[in-house]
Design an enzyme around this catalytic site. Structure first.
Site, PDB file in Angstrom:
ATOM      1  N   ASP A 136      50.926  23.569 -19.144  1.00 46.84           N
ATOM      2  CA  ASP A 136      50.883  23.270 -17.861  1.00 46.84           C
ATOM      3  C   ASP A 136      49.466  22.173 -18.477  1.00 46.84           C
ATOM      4  O   ASP A 136      48.679  22.327 -18.244  1.00 46.84           O
ATOM      5  CB  ASP A 136      50.064  24.330 -16.934  1.00 46.84           C
ATOM      6  CG  ASP A 136      50.877  25.835 -17.498  1.00 46.84           C
ATOM      7  OD1 ASP A 136      52.818  25.399 -17.291  1.00 46.84           O
ATOM      8  OD2 ASP A 136      50.885  26.731 -16.040  1.00 46.84           O
ATOM      9  N   LYS A 187      53.291  22.733 -10.382  1.00 45.93           N
ATOM     10  CA  LYS A 187      52.205  23.753 -10.077  1.00 45.93           C
ATOM     11  C   LYS A 187      50.667  23.781  -9.015  1.00 45.93           C
ATOM     12  O   LYS A 187      50.398  22.529  -8.980  1.00 45.93           O
ATOM     13  CB  LYS A 187      51.349  24.041 -11.550  1.00 45.93           C
ATOM     14  CG  LYS A 187      50.643  25.381 -11.714  1.00 45.93           C
ATOM     15  CD  LYS A 187      50.252  25.847 -12.940  1.00 45.93           C
ATOM     16  CE  LYS A 187      48.765  26.462 -13.160  1.00 45.93           C
ATOM     17  NZ  LYS A 187      48.641  26.807 -14.096  1.00 45.93           N
ATOM     18  N   LYS A 231      55.683  26.802  -9.601  1.00 46.91           N
ATOM     19  CA  LYS A 231      54.443  27.687  -9.726  1.00 46.91           C
ATOM     20  C   LYS A 231      53.549  27.934  -8.987  1.00 46.91           C
ATOM     21  O   LYS A 231      52.855  27.196  -8.867  1.00 46.91           O
ATOM     22  CB  LYS A 231      54.057  27.595 -10.977  1.00 46.91           C
ATOM     23  CG  LYS A 231      53.305  28.080 -12.093  1.00 46.91           C
ATOM     24  CD  LYS A 231      52.831  28.181 -13.268  1.00 46.91           C
ATOM     25  CE  LYS A 231      51.474  29.139 -13.874  1.00 46.91           C
ATOM     26  NZ  LYS A 231      51.606  28.849 -14.855  1.00 46.91           N
TER      27      LYS A 231
END
Length: 217
Positions: free
Chosen positions: A94, A156, A185
């Site tokens: 991430d 995300k 996400k």
């Protein structure tokens, strides 16, 4: 719509990114993820080797963060972080987008930054944290375009370290922007079952949560 908690657990990245995290806390996080069927643990880079060892033989993935939490590292630094994490056992990365470049409209720079991490991830999923609370809707859309073009597997919402987290509106916007084939996400402020369901219904395919146990119980 009622979503079975087992289905929710399967898409949760069980997260511990607090600066005061200890090895003992990470070990406990791994045990919880195995026990409750979470998709992954998301931990700081210094704990990747530990998590990889603890989860050996398990279906739980190891996720770590790059350029966290501000995203203002050089692409070469993010690429090195990613390469090191992969060599230590990370299954997913991430990364925090270069938010300043996005605010300045330097979309080529944003894309190059993401590409540096995607290349070092060597086929492993890269989720790009946009920090949506700092962007306009137009910037969110442009960021999604840049991330998809650079090969990201997910966009995300948030780090959880800024002044806002995931919102239903942002998840819907990101889903509409990336289409059906890229993951979304939702992360930041998801602390209960109802909020988790809202994010899934809005289009999230993965949830990041440090309150995972509260969500499923």
């Amino acid at each position: 719509m009622k979503i079975p908690v087992t289905d929710i657990a399967r898409i949760i990245d069980h997260t511990l990114l607090a600066p005061e995290a200890t090895p003992e806390m990470v070990t406990r996080l791994c045990r919880e993820a195995e026990e409750h069927g979470f998709y992954s643990v998301c931990i700081a880079p210094v704990f990747v080797s530990l998590a990889h060892e603890e989860l050996s033989g398990s279906s739980v993935r190891v996720c770590t963060v790059v350029g966290f939490p501000a995203g203002m590292n050089e692409p070469d630094v993010k690429a090195f972080e990613t390469d090191l994490a992969v060599r230590r056992g990370a299954d997913e990365v991430d990364m925090v987008m270069n938010i300043g470049a996005a605010k300045a409209g330097n979309w080529g720079q944003v894309g190059d930054d993401v590409e540096s991490v995607v290349g070092s991830a060597a086929g492993r999923p890269v989720k790009v944290i946009l920090e949506t609370c700092l962007l306009t809707d137009e910037e969110k859309l442009r960021a999604c375009e840049a991330c998809v073009a650079a090969g990201a597997g997910f966009v995300k919402t948030s780090t959880g370290f800024s002044h806002g987290g995931a919102t239903e509106a942002d998840v819907r916007l990101l889903r509409a922007a990336v289409g059906p084939d890229i993951g979304v996400k939702a992360s930041g402020g998801i602390r209960d079952y109802d909020t988790a369901c809202t994010m899934i219904e809005a289009g999230a395919t993965r949830l990041g949560a440090s309150s995972s146990l509260k969500i499923i119980f």
